[in-house]
Write a protein that holds these residues in place. Structure first.
Motif, PDB file in Angstrom:
ATOM      1  N   THR A  30      15.905  99.746  76.329  1.00  0.00           N
ATOM      2  CA  THR A  30      16.411  99.188  77.577  1.00  0.00           C
ATOM      3  C   THR A  30      17.656  98.379  77.254  1.00  0.00           C
ATOM      4  O   THR A  30      17.593  97.359  76.566  1.00  0.00           O
ATOM      5  N   THR A 166      18.421  95.014  91.423  1.00  0.00           N
ATOM      6  CA  THR A 166      17.686  93.925  92.086  1.00  0.00           C
ATOM      7  C   THR A 166      18.443  93.329  93.263  1.00  0.00           C
ATOM      8  O   THR A 166      17.932  92.417  93.920  1.00  0.00           O
ATOM      9  N   LEU A 175      10.939  91.206  90.213  1.00  0.00           N
ATOM     10  CA  LEU A 175      10.121  91.145  89.004  1.00  0.00           C
ATOM     11  C   LEU A 175       9.319  92.432  88.808  1.00  0.00           C
ATOM     12  O   LEU A 175       9.209  92.936  87.681  1.00  0.00           O
ATOM     13  N   SER A 176       8.767  92.979  89.894  1.00  0.00           N
ATOM     14  CA  SER A 176       7.945  94.185  89.755  1.00  0.00           C
ATOM     15  C   SER A 176       8.794  95.389  89.361  1.00  0.00           C
ATOM     16  O   SER A 176       8.373  96.207  88.528  1.00  0.00           O
ATOM     17  N   LEU A 178      11.716  95.335  87.686  1.00  0.00           N
ATOM     18  CA  LEU A 178      12.159  95.162  86.302  1.00  0.00           C
ATOM     19  C   LEU A 178      11.030  95.423  85.317  1.00  0.00           C
ATOM     20  O   LEU A 178      11.233  96.015  84.254  1.00  0.00           O
ATOM     21  N   GLU A 179       9.810  94.994  85.666  1.00  0.00           N
ATOM     22  CA  GLU A 179       8.657  95.263  84.805  1.00  0.00           C
ATOM     23  C   GLU A 179       8.376  96.755  84.742  1.00  0.00           C
ATOM     24  O   GLU A 179       8.092  97.309  83.666  1.00  0.00           O
ATOM     25  N   LEU A 180       8.470  97.440  85.883  1.00  0.00           N
ATOM     26  CA  LEU A 180       8.269  98.886  85.913  1.00  0.00           C
ATOM     27  C   LEU A 180       9.289  99.591  85.029  1.00  0.00           C
ATOM     28  O   LEU A 180       8.935 100.476  84.228  1.00  0.00           O
ATOM     29  N   ARG A 182      10.936  98.448  82.481  1.00  0.00           N
ATOM     30  CA  ARG A 182      10.694  98.182  81.059  1.00  0.00           C
ATOM     31  C   ARG A 182       9.551  99.032  80.511  1.00  0.00           C
ATOM     32  O   ARG A 182       9.526  99.351  79.315  1.00  0.00           O
ATOM     33  N   GLN A 183       8.609  99.431  81.358  1.00  0.00           N
ATOM     34  CA  GLN A 183       7.453 100.189  80.900  1.00  0.00           C
ATOM     35  C   GLN A 183       7.704 101.695  80.852  1.00  0.00           C
ATOM     36  O   GLN A 183       6.915 102.435  80.257  1.00  0.00           O
ATOM     37  N   HIS A 197      17.381  87.599  83.656  1.00  0.00           N
ATOM     38  CA  HIS A 197      16.759  88.921  83.635  1.00  0.00           C
ATOM     39  C   HIS A 197      17.272  89.735  82.445  1.00  0.00           C
ATOM     40  O   HIS A 197      16.505  90.489  81.825  1.00  0.00           O
ATOM     41  N   GLU A 200      15.495  89.949  79.018  1.00  0.00           N
ATOM     42  CA  GLU A 200      14.326  90.786  78.796  1.00  0.00           C
ATOM     43  C   GLU A 200      14.677  92.158  78.226  1.00  0.00           C
ATOM     44  O   GLU A 200      13.784  92.936  77.887  1.00  0.00           O
ATOM     45  N   CYS A 201      15.969  92.470  78.117  1.00  0.00           N
ATOM     46  CA  CYS A 201      16.395  93.770  77.595  1.00  0.00           C
ATOM     47  C   CYS A 201      16.296  93.794  76.067  1.00  0.00           C
ATOM     48  O   CYS A 201      16.295  92.752  75.409  1.00  0.00           O
TER      49      CYS A 201
END
Length: 254
Positions: A30, A166, A175-176, A178-180, A182-183, A197, A200-201
């Motif tokens: 990412t 975003t 948040l949801s 960005l979490e998606l 990342r997964q 944000h 988190e990369c």
């Protein structure tokens, strides 16, 4: 899938928008793209997506030059979620997301139950399944943004490009989403305005004046010096007492 840019240049009407940009993003990394407005982030994303051909330089997917590939083959591996993508058609949320399956359909390969299952999953992933029958023009800006991301997920790309995804989203959906992202088991390049944000990369690149001026792990790149140099702000950098992650607070440098 690995994505590589080699010495990209782009100009419009004599104005240089990108100058000698090179970067390499390994599979399933990412990569965050940050920079002031007008720094060249959107132009770079469109070149990486194959929507524009560079004036100089080239883009490679794994080791294959994108310029030698058919647009349909590119679309089966790469998708870009842009900031603004409007339509005047009376089209439902379900049908917008279903457009992500277009590169895989043909007379010999019509719509299938598998395609429908992929679209249904994408709608759930972006929390829009309950609005599947709503018409596009009745949606808010944030809802449209989630639908665009759903369309990209339905395409099941190997490389996902997102231009400030975003924007217009409330904090819960920021948040949801960005979490998606990342997964996802794909290569992701994401343009972000929120520098917290970006922390988190896996890696980030800093654009400034059409050039890639810095690149590396967020904690190494997002220093007080870089933030003052590129963004014109002072930054206080703290360690979160809960998990030790780096958090930034900004003050005007003027």
């Amino acid at each position: 899938m690995k994505l590589t840019a080699e010495h990209l240049n782009w100009a419009v009407h004599g104005t240089q928008l990108l100058t000698d940009v090179s970067l390499s993003i390994p599979p399933r990394q990412t990569f965050g793209l940050i920079g002031p407005n007008g720094s060249g982030k959107t132009t770079l994303l469109r070149l990486l997506a194959g929507l524009r051909k560079p004036k100089q330089g080239r883009v490679l997917m794994d080791d294959s030059p994108m310029e030698r590939m058919r647009q349909r083959d590119i679309a089966r591996s790469v998708t870009l979620v842009e900031q603004q993508a409007e339509t005047t058609d009376r089209i439902t949320v379900h049908d917008v997301v279903a457009l992500g399956r277009t590169p895989f359909l043909s007379a010999l390969r019509p719509w299938s139950e598998q395609d429908e299952a992929i679209v249904t999953r994408a709608l759930h992933d972006v929390d829009m399944h309950h609005m599947a029958d709503r018409l596009w023009h009745t949606l808010s800006g944030g809802e449209r943004q989630r639908v665009h991301i759903g369309r990209a997920l339905a395409q099941q790309p190997k490389i996902l490009l997102l231009d400030e995804p975003t924007n217009h989203l409330d904090i819960r959906h920021q948040l949801s989403i960005l979490e998606l992202v990342r997964q996802l088991p794909v290569t992701v390049i994401i343009s972000l305005h929120d520098l917290n944000h970006a922390m988190e990369c896996d890696r980030i690149g800093v654009m400034d004046g059409g050039r890639l001026v810095d690149c590396g792990p967020p904690k190494e790149v997002l220093t007080a010096f870089r933030l003052r140099q590129t963004f014109g702000v002072y930054a206080d950098i703290f360690a979160d007492p809960i998990d030790g992650s780096q958090v930034m607070r900004f003050r005007n440098a003027i």
